[in-house]
Design an enzyme around this catalytic site. Structure first.
Site, PDB file in Angstrom:
ATOM      1  N   ARG A  68       0.826  -1.219   0.000  1.00 24.70           N
ATOM      2  CA  ARG A  68       0.000   0.000   0.000  1.00 24.70           C
ATOM      3  C   ARG A  68       0.854   1.261   0.000  1.00 24.70           C
ATOM      4  O   ARG A  68       0.380   2.340  -0.373  1.00 24.70           O
ATOM      5  CB  ARG A  68      -0.988  -0.034   1.171  1.00 24.70           C
ATOM      6  N   GLU A  95       2.703  -5.669  13.752  1.00 26.10           N
ATOM      7  CA  GLU A  95       1.596  -5.702  14.727  1.00 26.10           C
ATOM      8  C   GLU A  95       0.994  -7.109  14.709  1.00 26.10           C
ATOM      9  O   GLU A  95       0.517  -7.600  15.720  1.00 26.10           O
ATOM     10  CB  GLU A  95       0.551  -4.649  14.346  1.00 26.10           C
TER      11      GLU A  95
END
Ligand code: AMP
Length: 175
Positions: free
Chosen positions: A61, A98
């Protein structure tokens, strides 16, 4: 205001890709060309006064707006990719995400010593990804001019991990 527009357009997807993660999905933003143009402009405005010789965008992205920034700045775009995607000689850095772990690579000839590199990704969470990207930049003798994100999840304290590489951290929307 661009921050409000981004927040109103982002889609929150609960428990993706793992239980407990609230995923900030930017694909609704990509469907709005007027907002994308405003984001391109806002990303560039934040960089005024910075010397930038290249933009490094993080797969995948970070490629979307990163490439547009590089084009507008008139500097090279450097794809920072996940392990095994780049065909030529690379340098590598592993990092914790994460969710999960991963390795990032750049081509060895993508940057030159002394270059000032802007690192761009769609979202800053814990900072592990862009710290790994910073280490890749340093492995090639270049420096980090700053970081640019559409979204920063400040409650995860990622910015604190970035300052040893650059104090310049820009995001258009903060949670
Ligand atoms: P981190 O290394 O923890 O800063 O994670 C940042 C990277 O993981 C970026 O490439 C993001 O696109 C992706 N990411 C992490 N957390 C999220 C989230 N909650 N929503 C969307 N993307 C995320």
């Amino acid at each position: 205001m661009i921050e409000t527009k981004i927040k109103n357009t982002l889609r929150d997807v609960a428990d993706f890709p793992k239980p407990g993660i609230m995923f900030k999905d930017i694909t609704p933003i990509l469907q709005d060309p007027v907002l994308c143009a405003e984001i391109n402009e806002a990303l560039l405005q934040q960089l005024q006064g910075l010397k930038i010789d290249a933009v490094a965008g993080i797969e995948s992205r970070g490629f979307l707006f990163g490439m547009a920034m590089a084009q507008a700045l008139g500097v090279p775009f450097v794809p920072v990719r996940k392990l095994g995607k780049l065909p030529h000689q690379t340098v590598q850095e592993s990092y914790a995400l994460e969710y999960g772990t991963a390795t990032l690579e750049v081509h060895k000839d993508a940057l030159s010593p002394g270059q000032q590199v802007l690192i761009h990704d769609d979202l800053l969470a814990t900072g592990g990804t862009v710290v790994a990207a910073s280490k890749l930049v340093h492995q090639l003798g270049a420096a980090v001019a700053g970081y640019s994100f559409l979204v920063s999840l400040d409650f995860l304290n990622g910015k604190k991990r970035l300052w040893p590489f650059s104090e310049q951290v820009f995001s258009l929307a903060t949670f």
